[in-house]
Design a protein around this motif. Structure first.
Motif, PDB file in Angstrom:
ATOM      1  N   THR A 128       0.841  -1.203   0.000  1.00 60.34           N
ATOM      2  CA  THR A 128       0.000   0.000   0.000  1.00 60.34           C
ATOM      3  C   THR A 128       0.872   1.247   0.000  1.00 60.34           C
ATOM      4  O   THR A 128       0.643   2.185  -0.784  1.00 60.34           O
ATOM      5  N   ALA A 129       1.887   1.279   0.857  1.00 56.62           N
ATOM      6  CA  ALA A 129       2.806   2.422   0.854  1.00 56.62           C
ATOM      7  C   ALA A 129       3.486   2.562  -0.503  1.00 56.62           C
ATOM      8  O   ALA A 129       3.691   3.677  -1.004  1.00 56.62           O
ATOM      9  N   GLN A 130       3.811   1.432  -1.120  1.00 58.75           N
ATOM     10  CA  GLN A 130       4.468   1.474  -2.432  1.00 58.75           C
ATOM     11  C   GLN A 130       3.570   2.101  -3.484  1.00 58.75           C
ATOM     12  O   GLN A 130       3.996   2.996  -4.223  1.00 58.75           O
ATOM     13  N   TYR A 131       2.305   1.620  -3.572  1.00 63.30           N
ATOM     14  CA  TYR A 131       1.460   2.171  -4.645  1.00 63.30           C
ATOM     15  C   TYR A 131       1.078   3.617  -4.376  1.00 63.30           C
ATOM     16  O   TYR A 131       0.834   4.389  -5.316  1.00 63.30           O
ATOM     17  N   LEU A 132       1.037   4.018  -3.105  1.00 64.15           N
ATOM     18  CA  LEU A 132       0.742   5.426  -2.808  1.00 64.15           C
ATOM     19  C   LEU A 132       1.923   6.322  -3.182  1.00 64.15           C
ATOM     20  O   LEU A 132       1.784   7.241  -3.998  1.00 64.15           O
ATOM     21  N   LEU A 133       3.072   6.055  -2.603  1.00 66.55           N
ATOM     22  CA  LEU A 133       4.225   6.953  -2.781  1.00 66.55           C
ATOM     23  C   LEU A 133       4.865   6.838  -4.155  1.00 66.55           C
ATOM     24  O   LEU A 133       5.507   7.787  -4.620  1.00 66.55           O
ATOM     25  N   ARG A 134       4.688   5.698  -4.824  1.00 65.01           N
ATOM     26  CA  ARG A 134       5.371   5.491  -6.092  1.00 65.01           C
ATOM     27  C   ARG A 134       4.448   5.506  -7.307  1.00 65.01           C
ATOM     28  O   ARG A 134       4.923   5.701  -8.428  1.00 65.01           O
ATOM     29  N   THR A 136       0.685   6.655  -6.963  1.00 61.36           N
ATOM     30  CA  THR A 136      -0.468   7.552  -6.818  1.00 61.36           C
ATOM     31  C   THR A 136       0.069   8.946  -6.580  1.00 61.36           C
ATOM     32  O   THR A 136       0.241   9.395  -5.440  1.00 61.36           O
ATOM     33  N   LEU A 137       0.346   9.648  -7.681  1.00 62.53           N
ATOM     34  CA  LEU A 137       1.152  10.856  -7.621  1.00 62.53           C
ATOM     35  C   LEU A 137       0.399  12.079  -8.138  1.00 62.53           C
ATOM     36  O   LEU A 137      -0.467  11.965  -9.015  1.00 62.53           O
ATOM     37  N   LYS A 213       1.601  27.417   1.379  1.00 60.78           N
ATOM     38  CA  LYS A 213       1.404  26.812   0.063  1.00 60.78           C
ATOM     39  C   LYS A 213       0.517  25.571   0.087  1.00 60.78           C
ATOM     40  O   LYS A 213      -0.160  25.262  -0.889  1.00 60.78           O
ATOM     41  N   GLY A 214       0.544  24.804   1.174  1.00 61.58           N
ATOM     42  CA  GLY A 214      -0.131  23.511   1.193  1.00 61.58           C
ATOM     43  C   GLY A 214       0.746  22.420   0.620  1.00 61.58           C
ATOM     44  O   GLY A 214       1.862  22.669   0.152  1.00 61.58           O
ATOM     45  N   VAL A 215       0.237  21.212   0.663  1.00 57.25           N
ATOM     46  CA  VAL A 215       0.999  20.052   0.201  1.00 57.25           C
ATOM     47  C   VAL A 215       0.573  19.642  -1.209  1.00 57.25           C
ATOM     48  O   VAL A 215      -0.545  19.932  -1.636  1.00 57.25           O
ATOM     49  N   LYS A 216       1.447  18.920  -1.909  1.00 54.24           N
ATOM     50  CA  LYS A 216       1.118  18.465  -3.257  1.00 54.24           C
ATOM     51  C   LYS A 216       0.174  17.274  -3.239  1.00 54.24           C
ATOM     52  O   LYS A 216      -0.578  17.060  -4.190  1.00 54.24           O
ATOM     53  N   VAL A 217       0.219  16.483  -2.149  1.00 60.61           N
ATOM     54  CA  VAL A 217      -0.640  15.303  -2.075  1.00 60.61           C
ATOM     55  C   VAL A 217      -0.941  14.996  -0.611  1.00 60.61           C
ATOM     56  O   VAL A 217      -0.099  15.190   0.263  1.00 60.61           O
ATOM     57  N   VAL A 218      -2.175  14.547  -0.363  1.00 65.99           N
ATOM     58  CA  VAL A 218      -2.594  14.040   0.942  1.00 65.99           C
ATOM     59  C   VAL A 218      -2.966  12.576   0.782  1.00 65.99           C
ATOM     60  O   VAL A 218      -3.755  12.222  -0.104  1.00 65.99           O
ATOM     61  N   TYR A 219      -2.406  11.723   1.643  1.00 58.79           N
ATOM     62  CA  TYR A 219      -2.764  10.313   1.688  1.00 58.79           C
ATOM     63  C   TYR A 219      -3.612  10.099   2.942  1.00 58.79           C
ATOM     64  O   TYR A 219      -3.114  10.207   4.067  1.00 58.79           O
ATOM     65  N   ASP A 220      -4.901   9.804   2.735  1.00 61.89           N
ATOM     66  CA  ASP A 220      -5.875   9.838   3.831  1.00 61.89           C
ATOM     67  C   ASP A 220      -6.596   8.500   3.950  1.00 61.89           C
ATOM     68  O   ASP A 220      -7.414   8.139   3.101  1.00 61.89           O
ATOM     69  N   LEU A 240      -5.761  14.568  -3.558  1.00 63.74           N
ATOM     70  CA  LEU A 240      -6.199  13.880  -2.348  1.00 63.74           C
ATOM     71  C   LEU A 240      -6.451  12.418  -2.706  1.00 63.74           C
ATOM     72  O   LEU A 240      -7.346  12.098  -3.490  1.00 63.74           O
ATOM     73  N   ALA A 241      -5.630  11.534  -2.127  1.00 66.74           N
ATOM     74  CA  ALA A 241      -5.802  10.098  -2.299  1.00 66.74           C
ATOM     75  C   ALA A 241      -6.481   9.565  -1.045  1.00 66.74           C
ATOM     76  O   ALA A 241      -5.836   9.384  -0.012  1.00 66.74           O
TER      77      ALA A 241
END
Length: 330
Positions: A128-134, A136-137, A213-220, A240-241
């Motif tokens: 899950t961490a892999q598909y999010l960080l690598r 789901t961009l 500025k905020g973040v480029k992506v949120v993993y929620d 927002l993922a």
């Protein structure tokens, strides 16, 4: 045919619905293997399937990840052999068992240097961490120095993500529900941490950390409780993922909200879409094994339960008493 033990439910509901039963396990068919488990992973998706958040046909065997030894392979399975140490995160459910027959495509050989408990704890959460960080961009991808927000940063997925993000050079802002959990996330590699119980407006804190500025992506993975704040934490064109709903299902979102918040993107990804082919599952697992064997990511197995004590394990997971990863020992 052998008689094995498995956790099943006859109706969705409370942890007490889970019963340890005798089941018959036969020989694998084409594209299948039979695997004898040494340890099984515990994940929040198991709670969703048990309590009815995800409607499922019952009776139902539970569990989505495990590690053990391959006992037999069916026709057409070439990447595994009897005697192989193996691990998986896979559908259909059924990992809460001493042995099972299952599809082979998402099962991979487990390196000798990784224990069965670690393998059982790392597959679903690590992939899950892999598909999010690598995979789901946000628009333009992620580069070293970019800010990302990760909720439940002291959970099983979160602690892996903190370490992996640091290895990628990302500035991960992690949220958690106590100072102790924030300390764990910080130790794992989070650049900044926010205790959302004492600091209610985490979006304002995110904007402060990022210079407005905020973040480029949120993993929620939290869902209903954090969704609005997650939207407010994004920079224009951010992503927002929403990959879970531990606090409840996110209500319907007027599509115009995405425009008003800065032309932002919203996705509801799932691991098993990414694991749809054997080649993809192997490639993702290879990358996960590489960061674990290389020392960039350490898997914390903090809770161990006998298979028969699975109801207690679920209660502790739901009450957020657990940290890191939990396994059921077979």
């Amino acid at each position: 045919m052998s008689t094995e033990k498995a956790i099943r439910i006859e109706a969705q509901g409370a942890p007490e619905q889970m019963k340890l039963m005798d089941v018959e396990v036969g020989e694998p068919g084409p594209g299948e293997i039979r695997i004898r488990h040494r340890a099984c992973g515990l994940n929040y998706i198991d709670v969703y399937q048990r309590d009815g958040t995800y409607p499922m046909q019952v009776p139902l065997s539970l569990g989505m990840e495990a590690a053990g030894v391959v006992e037999a392979v069916g026709e057409g399975v070439a990447h595994l052999q009897p005697g192989d140490r193996a691990a998986y995160a896979s559908q259909p459910p059924g990992a809460y068992s001493t042995a099972r027959v299952m599809p082979a495509k998402a099962v991979v050989r487990l390196p000798d240097e990784i224990t069965f408990e670690t393998g059982a704890a790392m597959m679903l959460k690590g992939l899950t961490a892999q598909y999010l960080l690598r995979r789901t961009l946000p628009q333009g991808g992620l580069q070293p120095g970019d800010f990302v927000l990760f909720h439940a940063a002291a959970g099983g997925v979160g602690l892996i993500a903190c370490q992996w993000a640091k290895a990628l050079g990302l500035q991960l802002i992690g949220t958690a529900g106590s100072d102790e959990k924030c300390a764990l996330a910080k130790e794992a590699g989070a650049a900044h941490v926010i205790n959302y119980r004492s600091d209610k407006d985490f979006a304002a804190r995110v904007k402060e950390i990022t210079g407005g500025k905020g973040v480029k992506v949120v993993y929620d993975s939290v869902g209903a409780d954090t969704f609005e704040g997650s939207l407010n934490s994004l920079s224009p064109f951010g992503l927002l993922a929403s990959f879970g709903n531990a606090s409840g299902v996110v209500p319907p979102v007027p599509i115009g909200t995405l425009a008003a918040k800065g032309s932002i993107y919203l996705t509801r990804p799932t691991l098993f879409t990414h694991l749809a082919s054997r080649e993809a599952a192997q490639a993702m697992a290879d990358e996960l094994f590489a960061v674990v064997l290389g020392g960039q990511v350490q898997i914390r197995v903090e809770q161990r339960y006998p298979l028969a004590d699975v109801a207690q394990a679920h209660r502790e997971l739901e009450s957020r008493k657990t940290v890191g990863s939990s396994v059921l020992v077979v």
